[in-house]
Design an enzyme around this catalytic site. Structure first.
Site, PDB file in Angstrom:
ATOM      1  N   LYS A  16      74.708  77.132  54.662  1.00  0.00           N
ATOM      2  CA  LYS A  16      74.134  77.885  55.801  1.00  0.00           C
ATOM      3  C   LYS A  16      73.852  76.951  56.975  1.00  0.00           C
ATOM      4  CE  LYS A  16      70.821  79.268  53.051  1.00  0.00           C
ATOM      5  NZ  LYS A  16      71.322  78.852  51.729  1.00  0.00           N
ATOM      6  N   LYS A  18      75.333  74.196  57.852  1.00  0.00           N
ATOM      7  CA  LYS A  18      76.557  73.844  58.577  1.00  0.00           C
ATOM      8  C   LYS A  18      77.047  75.034  59.408  1.00  0.00           C
ATOM      9  CE  LYS A  18      81.314  72.922  58.460  1.00  0.00           C
ATOM     10  NZ  LYS A  18      82.576  72.682  57.788  1.00  0.00           N
ATOM     11  N   GLY A  40      66.900  73.291  51.736  1.00  0.00           N
ATOM     12  CA  GLY A  40      67.470  71.984  52.054  1.00  0.00           C
ATOM     13  C   GLY A  40      68.835  72.221  52.644  1.00  0.00           C
ATOM     14  N   HIS A  41      68.980  71.925  53.925  1.00  0.00           N
ATOM     15  CA  HIS A  41      70.266  72.138  54.598  1.00  0.00           C
ATOM     16  C   HIS A  41      70.809  70.791  55.047  1.00  0.00           C
ATOM     17  CE1 HIS A  41      68.956  76.241  54.615  1.00  0.00           C
ATOM     18  NE2 HIS A  41      68.015  76.035  55.507  1.00  0.00           N
ATOM     19  N   ARG A 142      45.928  88.614  50.560  1.00  0.00           N
ATOM     20  CA  ARG A 142      45.086  88.581  51.771  1.00  0.00           C
ATOM     21  C   ARG A 142      44.031  87.486  51.728  1.00  0.00           C
ATOM     22  NH1 ARG A 142      44.768  94.749  50.718  1.00  0.00           N
ATOM     23  NH2 ARG A 142      44.912  93.715  48.702  1.00  0.00           N
ATOM     24  N   GLN A 223      67.184  79.966  51.355  1.00  0.00           N
ATOM     25  CA  GLN A 223      67.535  80.554  50.059  1.00  0.00           C
ATOM     26  C   GLN A 223      68.684  81.564  50.219  1.00  0.00           C
ATOM     27  OE1 GLN A 223      63.930  80.530  50.977  1.00  0.00           O
ATOM     28  NE2 GLN A 223      64.333  78.426  50.403  1.00  0.00           N
TER      29      GLN A 223
HETATM   30  P1  GDP Z   1      72.486  75.326  52.674  1.00  0.00           P
HETATM   31  O1  GDP Z   1      71.197  75.145  51.950  1.00  0.00           O
HETATM   32  O2  GDP Z   1      73.066  76.689  52.498  1.00  0.00           O
HETATM   33  O3  GDP Z   1      72.407  74.923  54.127  1.00  0.00           O
HETATM   34  O4  GDP Z   1      73.529  74.329  51.976  1.00  0.00           O
HETATM   35  P2  GDP Z   1      73.297  72.787  51.549  1.00  0.00           P
HETATM   36  O5  GDP Z   1      73.278  71.960  52.781  1.00  0.00           O
HETATM   37  O6  GDP Z   1      72.159  72.674  50.597  1.00  0.00           O
HETATM   38  O7  GDP Z   1      74.600  72.516  50.685  1.00  0.00           O
HETATM   39  C1  GDP Z   1      75.876  72.662  51.240  1.00  0.00           C
HETATM   40  C2  GDP Z   1      76.599  71.292  51.203  1.00  0.00           C
HETATM   41  O8  GDP Z   1      77.982  71.498  51.398  1.00  0.00           O
HETATM   42  C3  GDP Z   1      76.168  70.337  52.298  1.00  0.00           C
HETATM   43  O9  GDP Z   1      76.194  69.036  51.778  1.00  0.00           O
HETATM   44  C4  GDP Z   1      77.240  70.502  53.376  1.00  0.00           C
HETATM   45  O10 GDP Z   1      77.435  69.337  54.153  1.00  0.00           O
HETATM   46  C5  GDP Z   1      78.441  70.780  52.529  1.00  0.00           C
HETATM   47  N1  GDP Z   1      79.462  71.672  53.133  1.00  0.00           N
HETATM   48  C6  GDP Z   1      79.278  72.779  53.886  1.00  0.00           C
HETATM   49  N2  GDP Z   1      80.461  73.377  54.145  1.00  0.00           N
HETATM   50  C7  GDP Z   1      81.407  72.626  53.528  1.00  0.00           C
HETATM   51  C8  GDP Z   1      82.841  72.746  53.385  1.00  0.00           C
HETATM   52  O11 GDP Z   1      83.467  73.675  53.857  1.00  0.00           O
HETATM   53  N3  GDP Z   1      83.450  71.774  52.618  1.00  0.00           N
HETATM   54  C9  GDP Z   1      82.772  70.735  52.051  1.00  0.00           C
HETATM   55  N4  GDP Z   1      83.447  69.854  51.324  1.00  0.00           N
HETATM   56  N5  GDP Z   1      81.439  70.604  52.173  1.00  0.00           N
HETATM   57  C10 GDP Z   1      80.773  71.538  52.889  1.00  0.00           C
HETATM   58  P1  IMO Z   2      68.511  76.629  50.451  1.00  0.00           P
HETATM   59  O1  IMO Z   2      67.903  77.217  51.692  1.00  0.00           O
HETATM   60  C1  IMO Z   2      68.800  76.636  46.097  1.00  0.00           C
HETATM   61  C2  IMO Z   2      65.249  78.001  43.922  1.00  0.00           C
HETATM   62  C3  IMO Z   2      64.509  76.988  43.058  1.00  0.00           C
HETATM   63  C4  IMO Z   2      63.993  77.907  41.965  1.00  0.00           C
HETATM   64  C5  IMO Z   2      63.634  79.181  42.721  1.00  0.00           C
HETATM   65  C6  IMO Z   2      62.163  79.303  43.080  1.00  0.00           C
HETATM   66  O2  IMO Z   2      68.773  75.163  50.541  1.00  0.00           O
HETATM   67  O3  IMO Z   2      69.696  77.427  50.023  1.00  0.00           O
HETATM   68  P2  IMO Z   2      60.638  78.108  44.881  1.00  0.00           P
HETATM   69  O4  IMO Z   2      60.270  76.661  45.050  1.00  0.00           O
HETATM   70  O5  IMO Z   2      61.320  78.685  46.069  1.00  0.00           O
HETATM   71  O6  IMO Z   2      59.486  78.945  44.406  1.00  0.00           O
HETATM   72  O7  IMO Z   2      61.694  78.104  43.668  1.00  0.00           O
HETATM   73  O8  IMO Z   2      64.419  79.155  43.913  1.00  0.00           O
HETATM   74  N1  IMO Z   2      65.422  77.612  45.329  1.00  0.00           N
HETATM   75  C7  IMO Z   2      66.599  77.224  45.859  1.00  0.00           C
HETATM   76  N2  IMO Z   2      67.799  77.011  45.273  1.00  0.00           N
HETATM   77  N3  IMO Z   2      68.661  76.501  47.431  1.00  0.00           N
HETATM   78  C8  IMO Z   2      67.474  76.734  48.036  1.00  0.00           C
HETATM   79  O9  IMO Z   2      67.322  76.740  49.370  1.00  0.00           O
HETATM   80  C9  IMO Z   2      66.351  77.075  47.237  1.00  0.00           C
HETATM   81  N4  IMO Z   2      65.054  77.347  47.488  1.00  0.00           N
HETATM   82  C10 IMO Z   2      64.501  77.689  46.320  1.00  0.00           C
HETATM   83  O10 IMO Z   2      65.387  76.002  42.582  1.00  0.00           O
HETATM   84  O11 IMO Z   2      65.039  78.211  41.066  1.00  0.00           O
HETATM   85 MG    MG Z   3      70.386  73.925  50.440  1.00  0.00          MG
END
Ligand code: GDP
Ligand code: IMO
Ligand code: MG
Length: 430
Positions: A16, A18, A40-41, A142, A223
């Site tokens: 997301k 990216k 975590g993005h 609340r 998420q």
């Molecule tokens: P998010 O939480 O949905 O923002 O995704 P994350 O950042 O946690 O995980 C996605 C990972 O895939 C990151 O390390 C990005 O840099 C990487 N990524 C995103 N799009 C692509 C793609 O099309 N190809 C590859 N190889 N990596 C990608």
């Molecule tokens: P992004 O935005 C992947 C998962 C946790 C756990 C559950 C509940 O990077 O896609 P929490 O701490 O939210 O109460 O945990 O949700 N979880 C995620 N898994 N990507 C995430 O965020 C997440 N945020 C929470 O691993 O299973």
């Molecule tokens: Mg993530």
């Protein structure tokens, strides 16, 4: 000009961040509307890697105003750490806006998140331990503390007292922990007030004015659909609404103003934490995809569970979010495979299911029915148009698109900003 909602179609980490970054120079506002620093993005710009947790990914685009909406829960220590980290790398964060109605993650909620997981033992959720669940529970109960409460010390004290009168009993009598002192919590929260003040406002009003003025607004989910507290694999979910509806309640933008919904769909599936996962792999293919995709949590560093692409889930995501456009990411991670199984339906107790089973125990017992597509066995990371892709990769994209009820507008072929194929603009129908 459009208001766009961007969501994850699976269990998170679809890419997301990216996708938001890709649209950055076409956007005026990026609003985070749910979750907190459980997200975590990872965004890669000109070889530099940025890991964002609490701040909206739009903060990396100079022309974008990033907004933390009312639906977010904020750990103030993390907020300022993240701001300082970006500033030290030359990123200007001064445009950030924060809703006065967003809730604050107090230290006792981080403690409760961790001890309650330990207490659950084998029934744990596998949370990120960031205090997300207990803070949303306080909101619904609340007894939450909001950003605006920090600007009135006596109100803040009353709120913290109200929350702790019950929680201290739980902490000391059930979890055998020391009671938390009201003064300590109040002092810590007040220490952020002066730094916080310039960012805080009525962000719902600011966004309404921006939309009236024709600005382009993107609401970015943390998420994903299957982690949504209502539409996900409850109880193995997060504690907020990560689906498109959450964009309205979590930002104050009404449903009548939303034009497009973009879902990010990874070409395979990953999951962090506990819970059912029909296409999960426990073999060399899972290990391979984890390594080539670098599938380790951005927030907790945990190895992600890996499985084949699940189109039952993607169709479900299309339906509950009203997806108009999909962004298919990480197609390049299949470059080395001879063939690629894709789950098109489930079998549960001998019965075929083309839609998500209504009962959670059926979902636990769902056996995927696969169709297998041939691989392309070449590096596609340099492709910039659909025609650059080998025929097998094109066929894979079309196969998926025909089964998910919305077009695939963007295909990701690598982590860098420019490693994408844009087939259609997600900002418009055309
Ligand atoms: P998010 O939480 O949905 O923002 O995704 P994350 O950042 O946690 O995980 C996605 C990972 O895939 C990151 O390390 C990005 O840099 C990487 N990524 C995103 N799009 C692509 C793609 O099309 N190809 C590859 N190889 N990596 C990608
Ligand atoms: P992004 O935005 C992947 C998962 C946790 C756990 C559950 C509940 O990077 O896609 P929490 O701490 O939210 O109460 O945990 O949700 N979880 C995620 N898994 N990507 C995430 O965020 C997440 N945020 C929470 O691993 O299973
Ligand atoms: Mg993530």
């Amino acid at each position: 000009m459009p208001v766009i909602v961007l969501v994850g179609a699976q269990w998170g980490d679809e890419g997301k961040g990216k996708a938001t970054d890709l649209l950055g120079d076409r956007l005026d506002y990026v609003v985070k509307f749910n979750g907190g620093n459980n997200a975590g993005h990872t965004v890669v710009i000109e070889g530099e890697k940025y890991a964002l947790h609490l701040l909206p990914s739009g903060i990396l685009s100079p022309g974008v105003i990033p907004v933390i909406g009312n639906g977010v829960v904020i750990d103030l220590n993390v907020l300022f750490q993240e701001i300082d980290g970006l500033e030290s790398r030359g990123i200007d964060t001064s445009r950030l806006r924060i809703s006065a109605n967003a809730h604050v993650i107090a230290s006792y909620n981080r403690t409760l998140d961790k001890v309650s997981e330990r207490y659950l033992g084998a029934r744990r959720i596998g949370t990120t331990g960031r205090g997300i669940g207990p803070t949303y529970a306080d909101k619904m109960n609340r007894v939450g503390v909001r950003i605006q409460d920090l600007f009135d010390e006596s109100i803040l004290r009353q709120k913290v007292e109200a929350a702790l009168s019950f929680k201290n009993q739980v902490l000391s009598k059930i979890y055998n922990r020391q009671a938390v002192k009201v003064d300590d919590v109040v002092t810590e929260l007040l220490s952020y007030v002066e730094r916080l003040r310039p960012y805080v406002g009525d962000t719902a009003l600011e966004l309404s004015d921006a939309i009236d003025a024709g600005k382009v607004v993107l609401c970015e989910a943390g998420q994903a659909t299957l982690l949504d507290v209502d539409h996900g694999t409850y109880p193995f979910v997060t504690s907020s609404n990560a689906t498109a509806g959450g964009a309205c309640t979590g930002s104050g933008i009404p449903p009548t103003r939303i034009d497009r919904v973009v879902a990010v769909l990874k070409a395979f599936t990953s999951r962090v934490g506990e819970g059912p996962f029909p296409t999960e792999l426990h073999d060399k293919f899972g290990d391979h995809l984890r390594e080539v995709g670098q599938e380790y949590g951005t927030t907790t560093g945990r190895p992600r569970r890996i499985g084949w692409l699940d189109l039952v889930m993607a169709r479900y995501a299309q339906r509950v979010n009203g997806v108009t456009d999909f962004v298919l990411t990480k197609l390049d991670n299949y470059d080395d495979l001879d063939e690629i199984p894709v789950c098109i339906a489930y079998e549960v107790n001998g019965v075929r299911h083309d839609e998500m089973p209504i009962s959670q125990s059926d979902f636990h017992h769902a056996i995927p029915i696969f169709e297998t597509m041939p691989g392309w066995k070449q590096n596609i990371s340099g492709a910039r148009s659909f025609d650059d892709l080998p025929k097998e990769a094109q066929d894979f994209v079309v196969f998926v698109e025909e089964r998910i009820r919305a077009r695939i507008s963007v295909v990701g072929v690598g982590p860098a900003r420019d490693q994408v194929i844009e087939r259609h603009s997600v900002l418009s129908e055309a």
